[in-house]
Design a protein around this motif. Structure first.
Motif, PDB file in Angstrom:
ATOM      1  N   SER A   6     -65.018   7.378 -90.782  1.00 42.57           N
ATOM      2  CA  SER A   6     -65.832   7.561 -91.975  1.00 42.57           C
ATOM      3  C   SER A   6     -65.634   6.410 -92.945  1.00 42.57           C
ATOM      4  N   ALA A   7     -66.718   6.077 -93.656  1.00 43.28           N
ATOM      5  CA  ALA A   7     -66.611   5.099 -94.734  1.00 43.28           C
ATOM      6  C   ALA A   7     -66.070   5.749 -96.001  1.00 43.28           C
ATOM      7  N   ARG A   8     -65.992   7.067 -96.003  1.00 45.37           N
ATOM      8  CA  ARG A   8     -65.486   7.807 -97.161  1.00 45.37           C
ATOM      9  C   ARG A   8     -63.966   7.922 -97.066  1.00 45.37           C
ATOM     10  N   ASN A   9     -63.281   7.431 -98.098  1.00 45.31           N
ATOM     11  CA  ASN A   9     -61.818   7.453 -98.060  1.00 45.31           C
ATOM     12  C   ASN A   9     -61.214   8.388 -99.099  1.00 45.31           C
ATOM     13  N   GLU A  10     -62.053   9.272 -99.672  1.00 45.03           N
ATOM     14  CA  GLU A  10     -61.537  10.227-100.640  1.00 45.03           C
ATOM     15  C   GLU A  10     -60.645  11.246 -99.938  1.00 45.03           C
ATOM     16  N   THR A  11     -59.574  11.637-100.615  1.00 46.46           N
ATOM     17  CA  THR A  11     -58.637  12.594-100.040  1.00 46.46           C
ATOM     18  C   THR A  11     -59.322  13.901 -99.672  1.00 46.46           C
ATOM     19  N   ALA A  12     -60.276  14.335-100.497  1.00 47.12           N
ATOM     20  CA  ALA A  12     -60.961  15.605-100.238  1.00 47.12           C
ATOM     21  C   ALA A  12     -61.678  15.583 -98.894  1.00 47.12           C
ATOM     22  N   ASP A  13     -62.282  14.448 -98.550  1.00 49.42           N
ATOM     23  CA  ASP A  13     -62.986  14.352 -97.271  1.00 49.42           C
ATOM     24  C   ASP A  13     -62.002  14.408 -96.109  1.00 49.42           C
ATOM     25  N   LYS A  14     -60.881  13.724 -96.252  1.00 49.56           N
ATOM     26  CA  LYS A  14     -59.875  13.734 -95.192  1.00 49.56           C
ATOM     27  C   LYS A  14     -59.306  15.136 -95.000  1.00 49.56           C
ATOM     28  N   VAL A  15     -59.004  15.798 -96.119  1.00 46.82           N
ATOM     29  CA  VAL A  15     -58.453  17.147 -96.045  1.00 46.82           C
ATOM     30  C   VAL A  15     -59.445  18.094 -95.388  1.00 46.82           C
ATOM     31  N   ARG A  16     -60.732  17.983 -95.751  1.00 43.35           N
ATOM     32  CA  ARG A  16     -61.735  18.865 -95.166  1.00 43.35           C
ATOM     33  C   ARG A  16     -61.846  18.656 -93.655  1.00 43.35           C
ATOM     34  N   ALA A  17     -61.860  17.389 -93.236  1.00 42.22           N
ATOM     35  CA  ALA A  17     -61.968  17.108 -91.805  1.00 42.22           C
ATOM     36  C   ALA A  17     -60.774  17.666 -91.047  1.00 42.22           C
ATOM     37  N   LEU A  18     -59.577  17.502 -91.597  1.00 42.83           N
ATOM     38  CA  LEU A  18     -58.381  18.014 -90.938  1.00 42.83           C
ATOM     39  C   LEU A  18     -58.379  19.542 -90.909  1.00 42.83           C
ATOM     40  N   LYS A  19     -58.839  20.154 -91.988  1.00 52.28           N
ATOM     41  CA  LYS A  19     -58.906  21.610 -92.011  1.00 52.28           C
ATOM     42  C   LYS A  19     -59.897  22.138 -90.983  1.00 52.28           C
ATOM     43  N   LEU A  20     -60.949  21.375 -90.725  1.00 45.47           N
ATOM     44  CA  LEU A  20     -61.941  21.792 -89.740  1.00 45.47           C
ATOM     45  C   LEU A  20     -61.465  21.564 -88.309  1.00 45.47           C
ATOM     46  N   GLY A  21     -60.335  20.845 -88.165  1.00 45.64           N
ATOM     47  CA  GLY A  21     -59.765  20.689 -86.830  1.00 45.64           C
ATOM     48  C   GLY A  21     -59.702  19.284 -86.293  1.00 45.64           C
ATOM     49  N   ALA A  22     -59.991  18.268 -87.129  1.00 47.33           N
ATOM     50  CA  ALA A  22     -59.847  16.888 -86.670  1.00 47.33           C
ATOM     51  C   ALA A  22     -58.377  16.579 -86.415  1.00 47.33           C
ATOM     52  N   ASP A  23     -58.120  15.735 -85.425  1.00 46.54           N
ATOM     53  CA  ASP A  23     -56.750  15.353 -85.089  1.00 46.54           C
ATOM     54  C   ASP A  23     -56.316  14.074 -85.789  1.00 46.54           C
ATOM     55  N   ASP A  24     -57.269  13.261 -86.186  1.00 47.95           N
ATOM     56  CA  ASP A  24     -56.959  12.002 -86.854  1.00 47.95           C
ATOM     57  C   ASP A  24     -58.174  11.597 -87.675  1.00 47.95           C
ATOM     58  N   TYR A  25     -57.970  10.699 -88.660  1.00 46.24           N
ATOM     59  CA  TYR A  25     -59.041  10.280 -89.562  1.00 46.24           C
ATOM     60  C   TYR A  25     -58.848   8.804 -89.866  1.00 46.24           C
ATOM     61  N   MET A  26     -59.845   8.006 -89.531  1.00 47.61           N
ATOM     62  CA  MET A  26     -59.803   6.571 -89.816  1.00 47.61           C
ATOM     63  C   MET A  26     -60.928   6.217 -90.774  1.00 47.61           C
ATOM     64  N   THR A  27     -60.615   5.387 -91.769  1.00 44.90           N
ATOM     65  CA  THR A  27     -61.631   4.956 -92.717  1.00 44.90           C
ATOM     66  C   THR A  27     -62.153   3.573 -92.342  1.00 44.90           C
ATOM     67  N   LYS A  28     -63.430   3.369 -92.571  1.00 39.92           N
ATOM     68  CA  LYS A  28     -64.068   2.077 -92.327  1.00 39.92           C
ATOM     69  C   LYS A  28     -63.896   1.201 -93.560  1.00 39.92           C
ATOM     70  N   PRO A  29     -63.805  -0.128 -93.373  1.00 40.12           N
ATOM     71  CA  PRO A  29     -63.794  -0.834 -92.083  1.00 40.12           C
ATOM     72  C   PRO A  29     -62.421  -0.749 -91.410  1.00 40.12           C
ATOM     73  N   PHE A  30     -62.383  -0.936 -90.100  1.00 45.73           N
ATOM     74  CA  PHE A  30     -61.134  -0.930 -89.356  1.00 45.73           C
ATOM     75  C   PHE A  30     -61.292  -1.876 -88.170  1.00 45.73           C
ATOM     76  N   TRP A  31     -60.160  -2.253 -87.593  1.00 40.95           N
ATOM     77  CA  TRP A  31     -60.192  -3.084 -86.397  1.00 40.95           C
ATOM     78  C   TRP A  31     -60.358  -2.195 -85.175  1.00 40.95           C
ATOM     79  N   PRO A  32     -61.292  -2.492 -84.286  1.00 41.96           N
ATOM     80  CA  PRO A  32     -61.452  -1.672 -83.068  1.00 41.96           C
ATOM     81  C   PRO A  32     -60.161  -1.557 -82.271  1.00 41.96           C
ATOM     82  N   GLU A  33     -59.318  -2.585 -82.333  1.00 46.78           N
ATOM     83  CA  GLU A  33     -58.047  -2.526 -81.610  1.00 46.78           C
ATOM     84  C   GLU A  33     -57.158  -1.403 -82.147  1.00 46.78           C
ATOM     85  N   GLU A  34     -57.216  -1.168 -83.469  1.00 48.20           N
ATOM     86  CA  GLU A  34     -56.425  -0.081 -84.044  1.00 48.20           C
ATOM     87  C   GLU A  34     -56.938   1.263 -83.545  1.00 48.20           C
ATOM     88  N   LEU A  35     -58.245   1.403 -83.461  1.00 45.01           N
ATOM     89  CA  LEU A  35     -58.814   2.642 -82.960  1.00 45.01           C
ATOM     90  C   LEU A  35     -58.355   2.911 -81.535  1.00 45.01           C
TER      91      LEU A  35
END
Length: 223
Positions: free
Chosen positions: A79-108
């Motif tokens: 996600s391009a959204r790096n707000e804590t609320a978005d990360k918390v919501r995704a994790l609560k819904l069952g995401a295992d990890d959360y990466m914010t854009k931009p990022f290096w594909p190698e890190e992914l």
């Protein structure tokens, strides 16, 4: 056999880079360029999903809800959204990890590799996570070969966390799944049960507190 990864990303350039890096790393990627709802049976047979949130066709959070209604496949959110609320919501819904854009594909790729190294308990009777061994059928837990005596609540909490090692489980989910309000207390007493469980497991195998969410079982801990 190559592990299959589903990439759901509408950005042509980024998606192509991610797919190329995954293929070079030995994975077998499938690329969806738009979102779609995922009722039971709609998800292809894959070992991991890389999910963008802002997608044409269907919102990524809705897709995550669909997945968790019937699948325990690991999900890495982009996600391009790096707000804590978005990360918390995704994790609560069952995401295992959360990466914010931009990022290096190698890190992914490295995060994909790390996630796929972690075991999933699912419906198996016995699972081993580092020095920890959980025998569901025998209702027994061992750490480094030594039996650990747990109460029913402690065992059920550990087994619930072990279903998806490394992924955060909310306090509410754990309480509803494990605790009997009339006998074991409610969400407010969950921390007490968890503290006792941690002490019994000892160092090396531990349960990590995830701020604002709940707990997760960490598969391995460096000494």
């Amino acid at each position: 056999m190559s592990k299959r990864v589903l990439v759901i990303e509408d950005d042509q350039e980024l998606g192509a880079q991610v797919v190329q890096r995954l293929r070079e790393a030995g994975y077998e990627p499938t690329w969806w360029k738009e979102g779609r709802r995922l009722p039971p049976g709609a998800l292809p047979e894959v070992e991991l999903v890389v999910l963008d949130l802002m997608l044409p066709g269907a919102y990524g959070m809705d897709m995550l809800k669909d997945l968790r209604a019937h699948s325990e496949v690991p999900v890495l959110v982009l996600s391009a959204r790096n707000e804590t609320a978005d990360k918390v919501r995704a994790l609560k819904l069952g995401a295992d990890d959360y990466m914010t854009k931009p990022f290096w594909p190698e890190e992914l790729v490295e995060r994909v590799r790390a996630r796929l190294r972690r075991p999933t308990l699912g419906r198996a009777d016995v699972v081993e996570i580092g020095p920890l061994r959980i025998d569901r059928a025998g209702h027994e837990v061992q750490v480094r070969g030594e039996r650990v005596d747990l109460t029913r609540v402690e065992f059920d909490l550990l087994a619930a966390l072990a279903e998806r090692p490394g992924a955060a489980a909310t306090r509410r989910w754990l309480a509803e799944r494990v605790l009997d309000p009339e006998r074991d207390g409610t969400e407010r007493t969950l921390d007490v049960h968890m503290s006792r469980l941690r002490k019994k497991l000892g160092p090396g195998t531990f349960i990590e507190t995830v701020w604002g969410i709940g707990y997760r079982l960490v598969a391995e801990q460096e000494a």
